[in-house]
Design a protein around this motif. Structure first.
Motif, short mmCIF file in Angstrom:
data_model
loop_
_atom_site.label_atom_id
_atom_site.label_comp_id
_atom_site.label_asym_id
_atom_site.label_seq_id
_atom_site.Cartn_x
_atom_site.Cartn_y
_atom_site.Cartn_z
N SER A 16 7.93 8.19 -1.87
CA SER A 16 8.11 7.07 -0.39
C SER A 16 8.98 5.74 -0.49
O SER A 16 9.54 5.58 0.65
CB SER A 16 6.47 6.90 -0.61
N ILE A 66 -1.09 5.50 1.23
CA ILE A 66 -1.08 4.70 1.64
C ILE A 66 0.80 4.40 1.40
O ILE A 66 1.11 3.52 2.40
CB ILE A 66 -2.23 3.00 1.26
N CYS A 67 1.31 3.91 0.29
CA CYS A 67 2.53 3.74 -0.12
C CYS A 67 3.39 4.91 1.24
O CYS A 67 3.95 3.94 1.84
CB CYS A 67 2.71 4.74 -1.51
N ALA A 70 3.12 3.50 4.58
CA ALA A 70 3.43 2.02 5.05
C ALA A 70 4.64 2.02 4.47
O ALA A 70 5.71 0.99 5.33
CB ALA A 70 3.36 0.62 3.30
N CYS A 71 6.01 2.97 3.71
CA CYS A 71 6.72 2.61 4.06
C CYS A 71 7.54 3.60 4.79
O CYS A 71 8.20 3.16 5.57
CB CYS A 71 7.65 3.55 2.58
N THR A 73 6.15 3.68 8.07
CA THR A 73 5.74 2.22 9.03
C THR A 73 7.14 1.39 8.58
O THR A 73 7.35 1.35 9.90
CB THR A 73 4.78 1.71 9.09
N TRP A 74 7.71 0.61 7.97
CA TRP A 74 8.37 0.12 7.58
C TRP A 74 9.92 0.81 8.13
O TRP A 74 10.90 -0.07 9.03
CB TRP A 74 8.27 -0.27 6.24
N VAL A 94 -7.20 -0.49 11.21
CA VAL A 94 -6.83 -1.22 9.73
C VAL A 94 -8.45 -2.00 9.31
O VAL A 94 -8.53 -2.39 8.10
CB VAL A 94 -5.94 -2.47 9.94
#
Length: 166
Positions: A16, A66-67, A70-71, A73-74, A94
């Motif tokens: 990730s 979650i990681c 998040a990655c 999404t970024w 959220v």
């Protein structure tokens, strides 16, 4: 052999983070993306098969999820244009999940990330829908609806079950 599921989960976290170094339009990104998705299925299956399911492993899996999200999404958000209502909807999801964790902390003294069928379905569908969002928001809208149900269901589970004994 009993550590193998957790090693796979740790590799998903590393993968990730590796996504952050890749170009979203490149083959490397999508290979790592696919491997991370497969590892999400493999670690849990292997833990059950080897009879080494643990609370720490489940927590590590949730943190890896979650990681990964998040990655991704970024990396994906800069190239995807989402309408404001979808952003607001994501914010509501959220917020529900944050309330769920606060409830778990108050009731049990620790966070809880239950691996409910609804959460598993959401994760799987999100994995499939995220790349399609580049072309259409319909798949991610469907996932948002399922994620809303999953978040509400998770809160119900946390507040009605003895999560200490999971």
């Amino acid at each position: 052999m009993k550590l193998l599921p957790n090693i796979i989960t740790l590799l998903r976290i590393a993968g990730s983070l590796g996504l952050l170094l890749c170009d979203v339009t490149g083959v490397a990104y999508w290979i790592i993306y696919g491997l991370c998705g497969i590892s999400d299925i493999a670690d849990g299956w292997l833990a059950r098969k080897l009879k080494c399911v643990t609370k720490k492993g489940a927590l590590l899996d949730s943190l890896a999820d979650i990681c990964f999200v998040a990655c991704c999404t970024w990396k994906l958000l800069p190239i995807v244009e989402l309408p404001q209502w979808l952003w607001l909807w994501a914010g509501v999801i959220v917020a529900i999940k944050i309330v769920n964790q606060i409830s778990a902390l108050v009731m049990y003294g620790h966070c809880s990330f239950p691996h409910t069928q609804a959460n598993k379905a959401t994760g799987f569908l999100l994995f499939i829908a995220a790349p399609m969002t580049v072309w259409s928001i319909i798949p991610i809208t469907i996932v948002a609806a399922i994620a809303t149900f999953a978040a509400i269901h998770e809160g119900h589970y946390i507040r009605t079950k003895k999560i200490n004994n999971e």
